[in-house]
Write a protein that holds these residues in place. Sequence first.
Motif, PDB file in Angstrom:
ATOM      1  N   LEU A  39       0.828  -1.198   0.000  1.00  0.00           N
ATOM      2  CA  LEU A  39       0.000   0.000   0.000  1.00  0.00           C
ATOM      3  C   LEU A  39       0.864   1.250   0.000  1.00  0.00           C
ATOM      4  N   LEU A  40       2.040   1.172   0.655  1.00  0.00           N
ATOM      5  CA  LEU A  40       2.909   2.336   0.781  1.00  0.00           C
ATOM      6  C   LEU A  40       4.122   2.295  -0.148  1.00  0.00           C
ATOM      7  N   LEU A  41       4.262   1.236  -0.939  1.00  0.00           N
ATOM      8  CA  LEU A  41       5.473   1.076  -1.735  1.00  0.00           C
ATOM      9  C   LEU A  41       5.671   2.221  -2.726  1.00  0.00           C
ATOM     10  N   SER A  42       4.626   2.681  -3.376  1.00  0.00           N
ATOM     11  CA  SER A  42       4.719   3.820  -4.294  1.00  0.00           C
ATOM     12  C   SER A  42       4.345   5.131  -3.622  1.00  0.00           C
ATOM     13  N   VAL A  43       3.586   5.057  -2.535  1.00  0.00           N
ATOM     14  CA  VAL A  43       3.133   6.264  -1.844  1.00  0.00           C
ATOM     15  C   VAL A  43       4.283   6.969  -1.134  1.00  0.00           C
ATOM     16  N   VAL A  44       5.126   6.224  -0.448  1.00  0.00           N
ATOM     17  CA  VAL A  44       6.216   6.844   0.314  1.00  0.00           C
ATOM     18  C   VAL A  44       7.209   7.565  -0.598  1.00  0.00           C
ATOM     19  N   PRO A  45       7.658   6.993  -1.721  1.00  0.00           N
ATOM     20  CA  PRO A  45       8.535   7.760  -2.621  1.00  0.00           C
ATOM     21  C   PRO A  45       7.877   9.041  -3.129  1.00  0.00           C
ATOM     22  N   ALA A  46       6.570   8.988  -3.410  1.00  0.00           N
ATOM     23  CA  ALA A  46       5.873  10.193  -3.860  1.00  0.00           C
ATOM     24  C   ALA A  46       5.845  11.245  -2.758  1.00  0.00           C
ATOM     25  N   TYR A  47       5.654  10.797  -1.512  1.00  0.00           N
ATOM     26  CA  TYR A  47       5.664  11.713  -0.375  1.00  0.00           C
ATOM     27  C   TYR A  47       7.053  12.316  -0.182  1.00  0.00           C
ATOM     28  N   SER A  51       9.414  16.905  -0.924  1.00  0.00           N
ATOM     29  CA  SER A  51      10.421  17.749  -0.276  1.00  0.00           C
ATOM     30  C   SER A  51      11.820  17.476  -0.803  1.00  0.00           C
ATOM     31  N   GLY A  52      12.062  16.288  -1.303  1.00  0.00           N
ATOM     32  CA  GLY A  52      13.407  15.938  -1.743  1.00  0.00           C
ATOM     33  C   GLY A  52      13.551  15.666  -3.218  1.00  0.00           C
ATOM     34  N   GLY A  58      14.130   8.291  -4.575  1.00  0.00           N
ATOM     35  CA  GLY A  58      15.077   7.196  -4.736  1.00  0.00           C
ATOM     36  C   GLY A  58      15.655   6.737  -3.413  1.00  0.00           C
ATOM     37  N   LEU A  59      15.941   7.678  -2.523  1.00  0.00           N
ATOM     38  CA  LEU A  59      16.470   7.320  -1.203  1.00  0.00           C
ATOM     39  C   LEU A  59      15.448   6.534  -0.390  1.00  0.00           C
ATOM     40  N   ALA A  60      14.180   6.893  -0.524  1.00  0.00           N
ATOM     41  CA  ALA A  60      13.138   6.198   0.221  1.00  0.00           C
ATOM     42  C   ALA A  60      13.064   4.727  -0.192  1.00  0.00           C
ATOM     43  N   THR A  61      12.995   4.483  -1.490  1.00  0.00           N
ATOM     44  CA  THR A  61      12.914   3.110  -1.979  1.00  0.00           C
ATOM     45  C   THR A  61      14.227   2.361  -1.744  1.00  0.00           C
ATOM     46  N   LEU A 102       4.947   8.058  10.035  1.00  0.00           N
ATOM     47  CA  LEU A 102       5.746   8.472   8.877  1.00  0.00           C
ATOM     48  C   LEU A 102       5.529   9.929   8.491  1.00  0.00           C
ATOM     49  N   THR A 103       4.280  10.373   8.473  1.00  0.00           N
ATOM     50  CA  THR A 103       3.982  11.726   7.981  1.00  0.00           C
ATOM     51  C   THR A 103       4.026  12.787   9.068  1.00  0.00           C
ATOM     52  N   LEU A 104       4.587  12.452  10.248  1.00  0.00           N
ATOM     53  CA  LEU A 104       4.776  13.491  11.258  1.00  0.00           C
ATOM     54  C   LEU A 104       5.777  14.530  10.782  1.00  0.00           C
ATOM     55  N   SER A 105       6.642  14.149   9.851  1.00  0.00           N
ATOM     56  CA  SER A 105       7.615  15.075   9.280  1.00  0.00           C
ATOM     57  C   SER A 105       7.767  14.769   7.796  1.00  0.00           C
ATOM     58  N   GLY A 106       7.983  15.813   7.018  1.00  0.00           N
ATOM     59  CA  GLY A 106       8.230  15.637   5.592  1.00  0.00           C
ATOM     60  C   GLY A 106       9.704  15.676   5.267  1.00  0.00           C
ATOM     61  N   ASP A 107      10.554  15.754   6.289  1.00  0.00           N
ATOM     62  CA  ASP A 107      11.990  15.791   6.068  1.00  0.00           C
ATOM     63  C   ASP A 107      12.455  14.452   5.497  1.00  0.00           C
ATOM     64  N   VAL A 108      13.309  14.521   4.488  1.00  0.00           N
ATOM     65  CA  VAL A 108      13.768  13.307   3.821  1.00  0.00           C
ATOM     66  C   VAL A 108      14.508  12.377   4.791  1.00  0.00           C
TER      67      VAL A 108
END
Length: 392
Positions: A39-47, A51-52, A58-61, A102-108
């Motif tokens: 569910l979050l595999l593509s969502v987290v990189p988009a998030y 900011s990054g 790329g760093l997220a994945t 996860l979404t408490l901060s948008g910092d990479v």
Amino acid sequence: MTTSAPCPPQVIVPAPRLLTRPLLLRFVSMIGASVSFFLLLSVVPAYAAESGGNGGAGLATGSLMLTTVLGELITPRLVARFGYRATLMAGLFLLGAPAVVLTLSGDVAWIVAMCLVRGLGFALTIVAGGALTASLIPAERRGEGLAVVGVVSGVPSLIALPLGLLLAGHVGYGPVAVTGGAAALAAIASVLGLPDREAHAKESVGVVRGLRTGALLRPVIVFAATATAAGILVTFLPLAVPHASAGVVTVALFVQPAASTVFRWLAGRHGDRHGSARLVLPGLLLSAAGVLVIAATGSAIAVVAGTALFGAGFGIAQNATLTLMYARVSASSYGTVSALWNLAYDGGMGAGAAGFGVLAGLTGYPWAFAVTAVLMLGALAPVLGDRRAARP
């Protein structure tokens, strides 16, 4: 006059039941982990990209997959020390809890840290969970049982992956992240009802020793060869097919996992009756043939037919190699088998995508697919070696 003795009546022993209560209960944690991860595999990189940029995505994945692979290496030791249940529960917690915050901060940096923890959690769930699942399946129906398990874990991933981005576009990243985290955390309770690792007389085969054992290494190499092509298709088929045929790619990427699922189940049923070892070669050859057909990227028929052919071969290879590996070890080493097989899957997909990108830049996509098909046939050596080793 003599009379022949009556023949004793034949006793038909029914096949052991496959869908037992423990296995059905195990499906709960399996689905929870699959939904949480995909569910979050593509969502987290988009998030992270908000900011990054692309680098953040790329760093997220990359961080997620890094700790997944590293975690797969250490999980057999954790299972040996703490058992199936504790390791699986820890994995579900590490997969779910970071998603909730996860979404408490948008910092990479924060996002990457959460992905590192979630990758470790996912590794624990697939390796410890895979070993536990294998212990719940009767040996006489292992092939079919593993095929059913593949369907149960695969269908949620097919649904959750596109659903995550769709929901994020309507309700935002936060609710989706919390939902993904809750799916894993809620599944922890189901693990309490599962049996734990039993005390085994035989010592567990570690990952390093497993890689030195030909009976395990040979199937790993063959499966890794087919997994490289799977990573290539998912990554590069949308780029290789002309834009005018974009709809063809959608059909092809649906046909491939569908064919894999069907043939994984058929391979399991056939393997239980006639042995899985003889299916490894057809799986490899069908996979390579499918990639070769896809080389005609300008033909819609070739692309769809090639992905269907590859999907059939990949499904056969998935079931045959995993079933064969479990049959060659004692229950104490199921964790090692699960780790080696998942390493072949994840490592093969990653290496295939990376190598193909370089190759396609030099040769173009059609020739790159053709060369990939030929390189896959290098796995014929371990297949034939395995057959020689099996001869009395």
